[in-house]
Design a protein around this motif. Structure first.
Motif, PDB file in Angstrom:
ATOM      1  N   PRO A  69       0.687  -1.183   0.010  1.00 48.24           N
ATOM      2  CA  PRO A  69       0.040  -0.062   0.196  1.00 48.24           C
ATOM      3  C   PRO A  69       1.092   1.269  -0.147  1.00 48.24           C
ATOM      4  CG  PRO A  69       0.137  -0.920   2.057  1.00 48.24           C
ATOM      5  CD  PRO A  69       1.177  -1.870   1.201  1.00 48.24           C
ATOM      6  N   ALA A  70       0.497   2.239  -0.255  1.00 51.71           N
ATOM      7  CA  ALA A  70       0.967   3.705  -0.364  1.00 51.71           C
ATOM      8  C   ALA A  70       1.366   4.069   1.225  1.00 51.71           C
ATOM      9  CB  ALA A  70       0.294   4.667  -0.756  1.00 51.71           C
ATOM     10  N   PRO A  71       2.353   4.436   1.419  1.00 55.54           N
ATOM     11  CA  PRO A  71       2.512   4.776   2.919  1.00 55.54           C
ATOM     12  C   PRO A  71       1.931   5.830   3.524  1.00 55.54           C
ATOM     13  CG  PRO A  71       4.641   5.371   1.677  1.00 55.54           C
ATOM     14  CD  PRO A  71       3.644   4.520   0.705  1.00 55.54           C
ATOM     15  N   THR A  72       1.390   6.543   2.475  1.00 48.14           N
ATOM     16  CA  THR A  72       0.248   7.874   2.944  1.00 48.14           C
ATOM     17  C   THR A  72      -0.824   7.095   3.439  1.00 48.14           C
ATOM     18  OG1 THR A  72      -0.097   8.064   0.875  1.00 48.14           O
ATOM     19  CG2 THR A  72       1.311   9.656   1.757  1.00 48.14           C
ATOM     20  N   SER A  73      -1.262   5.923   3.203  1.00 43.24           N
ATOM     21  CA  SER A  73      -2.341   5.252   3.850  1.00 43.24           C
ATOM     22  C   SER A  73      -2.373   5.233   5.260  1.00 43.24           C
ATOM     23  CB  SER A  73      -2.869   3.885   3.024  1.00 43.24           C
ATOM     24  OG  SER A  73      -1.926   2.883   3.192  1.00 43.24           O
ATOM     25  N   LEU A  74      -1.404   4.784   5.628  1.00 42.42           N
ATOM     26  CA  LEU A  74      -0.888   4.751   7.077  1.00 42.42           C
ATOM     27  C   LEU A  74      -0.675   6.172   7.757  1.00 42.42           C
ATOM     28  CD1 LEU A  74       1.008   1.681   7.430  1.00 42.42           C
ATOM     29  CD2 LEU A  74      -1.284   2.019   7.832  1.00 42.42           C
ATOM     30  N   ILE A  75       0.198   6.999   7.008  1.00 45.46           N
ATOM     31  CA  ILE A  75       0.463   8.365   7.472  1.00 45.46           C
ATOM     32  C   ILE A  75       0.458   9.152   6.476  1.00 45.46           C
ATOM     33  CG2 ILE A  75       2.677   9.571   8.535  1.00 45.46           C
ATOM     34  CD1 ILE A  75       3.516   7.056   9.791  1.00 45.46           C
ATOM     35  N   PRO A  76      -0.941  10.041   6.439  1.00 45.49           N
ATOM     36  CA  PRO A  76      -1.296  10.887   5.037  1.00 45.49           C
ATOM     37  C   PRO A  76      -0.164  12.060   5.060  1.00 45.49           C
ATOM     38  CG  PRO A  76      -3.225  10.450   6.483  1.00 45.49           C
ATOM     39  CD  PRO A  76      -1.947   9.789   7.179  1.00 45.49           C
ATOM     40  N   SER A  77       0.603  12.440   6.235  1.00 44.34           N
ATOM     41  CA  SER A  77       1.377  13.667   6.326  1.00 44.34           C
ATOM     42  C   SER A  77       2.797  13.301   5.746  1.00 44.34           C
ATOM     43  CB  SER A  77       1.494  14.188   7.647  1.00 44.34           C
ATOM     44  OG  SER A  77       2.406  13.159   8.510  1.00 44.34           O
ATOM     45  N   LEU A  78       3.164  12.137   5.077  1.00 50.04           N
ATOM     46  CA  LEU A  78       4.526  11.783   4.424  1.00 50.04           C
ATOM     47  C   LEU A  78       4.673  12.696   3.375  1.00 50.04           C
ATOM     48  CD1 LEU A  78       4.655   8.018   4.778  1.00 50.04           C
ATOM     49  CD2 LEU A  78       6.188   9.471   5.991  1.00 50.04           C
TER      50      LEU A  78
END
Length: 107
Positions: free
Chosen positions: A62-71
């Motif tokens: 998954p996109a890392p922003t799916s867990l941490i949108p502020s990346l």
């Protein structure tokens, strides 16, 4: 011939298949390692190591922003996305200097 060694969370799909590895495997493993560093968890998980390996074969991380949108957008949209294709095709980011450049500028 050889044995499969390593941590299944960081295997490339071709490594999970037991294929001969080449330079295109390294960017995938680096991408999932960066995901882990950025989010605190591996991108693909399962109940057992064989399940994790199977997931690497069929599911893109998954996109890392799916867990941490502020990346950072360059990391999330560019460098990570281009390293974690489930196919070791030419679309997977190269290792080395070109990869570092992609971290700075995803275009």
């Amino acid at each position: 011939h050889g044995r499969t060694m390593g941590t299944p969370y960081f295997f490339s799909p071709e490594q999970a298949r037991g294929k001969t590895l080449d330079i295109r495997s390294a960017p995938y493993s680096l991408g999932v390692s960066l995901f882990y560093l950025a989010t605190g968890r591996p991108p693909l998980t399962g109940a057992t190591p064989p399940v994790v390996l199977q997931i690497h074969l069929v599911d893109p991380p998954p996109a890392p922003t799916s867990l941490i949108p502020s990346l950072s957008p360059p990391f999330a949209a560019g460098a990570f996305a281009t390293t974690t294709s489930t196919s070791p095709s030419a679309s997977r980011s190269p290792a080395g200097r070109a990869y570092v450049v992609s971290l700075r500028d995803p275009n």
